[in-house]
Design a protein around this motif. Sequence first.
Motif, mmCIF file in Angstrom:
data_model
loop_
_atom_site.group_PDB
_atom_site.id
_atom_site.type_symbol
_atom_site.label_atom_id
_atom_site.label_comp_id
_atom_site.label_asym_id
_atom_site.label_seq_id
_atom_site.Cartn_x
_atom_site.Cartn_y
_atom_site.Cartn_z
ATOM 1 N N VAL A 1 0.840 -1.190 0.000
ATOM 2 C CA VAL A 1 0.000 0.000 0.000
ATOM 3 C C VAL A 1 0.880 1.245 0.000
ATOM 4 O O VAL A 1 1.808 1.373 0.802
ATOM 5 C CB VAL A 1 -0.941 -0.007 1.224
ATOM 6 N N PHE A 2 0.588 2.168 -0.928
ATOM 7 C CA PHE A 2 1.282 3.449 -0.985
ATOM 8 C C PHE A 2 0.550 4.408 -0.051
ATOM 9 O O PHE A 2 -0.581 4.797 -0.316
ATOM 10 C CB PHE A 2 1.232 4.023 -2.401
ATOM 11 N N THR A 3 1.176 4.787 1.050
ATOM 12 C CA THR A 3 0.552 5.731 1.973
ATOM 13 C C THR A 3 1.165 7.114 1.770
ATOM 14 O O THR A 3 2.301 7.243 1.312
ATOM 15 C CB THR A 3 0.729 5.303 3.434
ATOM 16 N N GLY A 4 0.406 8.140 2.114
ATOM 17 C CA GLY A 4 0.876 9.501 1.910
ATOM 18 C C GLY A 4 0.721 9.929 0.463
ATOM 19 O O GLY A 4 0.092 9.253 -0.352
ATOM 20 N N PRO B 1 -7.062 0.689 -0.113
ATOM 21 C CA PRO B 1 -6.584 1.470 -1.255
ATOM 22 C C PRO B 1 -5.198 2.043 -1.026
ATOM 23 O O PRO B 1 -4.642 1.981 0.078
ATOM 24 C CB PRO B 1 -7.618 2.595 -1.344
ATOM 25 N N ASP B 2 -4.647 2.626 -2.078
ATOM 26 C CA ASP B 2 -3.405 3.383 -1.985
ATOM 27 C C ASP B 2 -3.710 4.835 -1.647
ATOM 28 O O ASP B 2 -4.861 5.277 -1.682
ATOM 29 C CB ASP B 2 -2.652 3.331 -3.317
ATOM 30 N N PHE B 3 -2.655 5.592 -1.312
ATOM 31 C CA PHE B 3 -2.717 7.030 -1.095
ATOM 32 C C PHE B 3 -3.762 7.429 -0.057
ATOM 33 O O PHE B 3 -4.592 8.307 -0.270
ATOM 34 C CB PHE B 3 -2.891 7.766 -2.427
ATOM 35 N N ILE B 4 -3.667 6.721 1.048
ATOM 36 C CA ILE B 4 -4.316 7.139 2.290
ATOM 37 C C ILE B 4 -3.193 7.445 3.279
ATOM 38 O O ILE B 4 -2.028 7.172 3.007
ATOM 39 C CB ILE B 4 -5.271 6.056 2.835
ATOM 40 N N THR C 1 -8.400 7.300 -12.015
ATOM 41 C CA THR C 1 -8.685 6.185 -12.915
ATOM 42 C C THR C 1 -8.093 4.873 -12.435
ATOM 43 O O THR C 1 -8.392 3.830 -13.004
ATOM 44 C CB THR C 1 -8.143 6.497 -14.323
ATOM 45 N N GLU C 2 -7.230 4.904 -11.425
ATOM 46 C CA GLU C 2 -6.623 3.665 -10.951
ATOM 47 C C GLU C 2 -7.581 2.898 -10.045
ATOM 48 O O GLU C 2 -8.318 3.496 -9.259
ATOM 49 C CB GLU C 2 -5.320 3.953 -10.195
ATOM 50 N N PRO C 3 -7.558 1.552 -10.120
ATOM 51 C CA PRO C 3 -8.487 0.759 -9.309
ATOM 52 C C PRO C 3 -8.222 0.817 -7.814
ATOM 53 O O PRO C 3 -9.080 0.431 -7.026
ATOM 54 C CB PRO C 3 -8.310 -0.664 -9.843
ATOM 55 N N THR C 4 -7.038 1.287 -7.400
ATOM 56 C CA THR C 4 -6.779 1.395 -5.958
ATOM 57 C C THR C 4 -6.833 2.839 -5.478
ATOM 58 O O THR C 4 -6.329 3.156 -4.398
ATOM 59 C CB THR C 4 -5.417 0.762 -5.597
ATOM 60 N N HIS C 5 -7.429 3.724 -6.272
ATOM 61 C CA HIS C 5 -7.677 5.089 -5.808
ATOM 62 C C HIS C 5 -8.657 5.015 -4.630
ATOM 63 O O HIS C 5 -9.643 4.273 -4.674
ATOM 64 C CB HIS C 5 -8.270 5.924 -6.935
ATOM 65 N N PRO C 6 -8.415 5.769 -3.544
ATOM 66 C CA PRO C 6 -9.270 5.633 -2.350
ATOM 67 C C PRO C 6 -10.727 6.019 -2.580
ATOM 68 O O PRO C 6 -11.592 5.651 -1.772
ATOM 69 C CB PRO C 6 -8.602 6.554 -1.325
ATOM 70 N N VAL D 1 -9.378 9.505 5.361
ATOM 71 C CA VAL D 1 -7.919 9.361 5.393
ATOM 72 C C VAL D 1 -7.305 9.426 3.991
ATOM 73 O O VAL D 1 -6.099 9.243 3.841
ATOM 74 C CB VAL D 1 -7.503 8.042 6.086
ATOM 75 N N ALA D 2 -8.109 9.702 2.965
ATOM 76 C CA ALA D 2 -7.589 9.830 1.597
ATOM 77 C C ALA D 2 -6.775 11.109 1.470
ATOM 78 O O ALA D 2 -7.141 12.148 2.018
ATOM 79 C CB ALA D 2 -8.747 9.831 0.600
ATOM 80 N N VAL D 3 -5.654 11.027 0.749
ATOM 81 C CA VAL D 3 -4.822 12.219 0.557
ATOM 82 C C VAL D 3 -5.079 12.886 -0.784
ATOM 83 O O VAL D 3 -4.548 13.968 -1.047
ATOM 84 C CB VAL D 3 -3.327 11.885 0.708
#
Length: 254
Positions: A63-66, A84-87, A233-238, A250-252
């Motif tokens: 998971v990509f955080t931040g 998801p990523d980017f939380i 457009t990414e499937p792991t967008h929060p 918590v989404a950035v």
Amino acid sequence: MGSDEFRVDAHVKVLSDAVVERAKRRGVDALVYAPHFEQLPDVREAAARYSDDELLVVPGREVFTGTWRNRRHVLAIGLSEPVPDFITLEGAMAEFDRQDATVLVPHPTFLNVSLGYEEIQRYRDQIAAVEAYNPKLLGGWADRAKRLVADFDVAPFGSSYAHVPGSVGEVWTAFDGEIQTPADVVDAFESDDARRVGRRSSLSHRFWKAVEFSHLGFENTWAKVDRTFLQGTEPTHPRHLLYGSRFDDVAVYE
């Protein structure tokens, strides 16, 4: 499966028939498959499809955080629900704790994509293992990873961190004892069982180290992410429908 020890390449980004055959030739018994920007149900389906009596494929999520410019990667296995990523890092760790997932720290202190001393100290009780070696950790990065494992007296792990098929099986984490299922692999990383980090030592290993490091130029291209992820457009967008509104707080990124 190996008779004397069970070898896990604990973090790969690629999976195919060729990858599976290469892993088997190199004496690997299990792969942790954690591709970028793929939803957990799809990762699980691929892991099940490529698993057989000779090789287990364990689904995972790095998971990509931040934010993209200041992100911290965390590898989770044993997840029961998608994350998801980017939380925020805090949001991700709270969700991993809620799911009782096993948390691994990949490539510590590496560039701007890794947990460092402060974050590992903060979440020490939740972290099962810290990566001591992968082929991208050159020179000082490799030394810092080993020192960090020693300083925190935390269990180590190793992986090929393979973004290209030829790197699979270059590094592994070896466990003693009987491991038969993906759940057993997760339990092994969560436990205090003894393990060893091994790697191939040859000219070919140096070659694959160089290949993997050069791949960073593409992997960390801002324009690539700006064209896709930040536009939602990414499937792991929060904000993706898969996650409902569970991660809105918590989404950035919007």
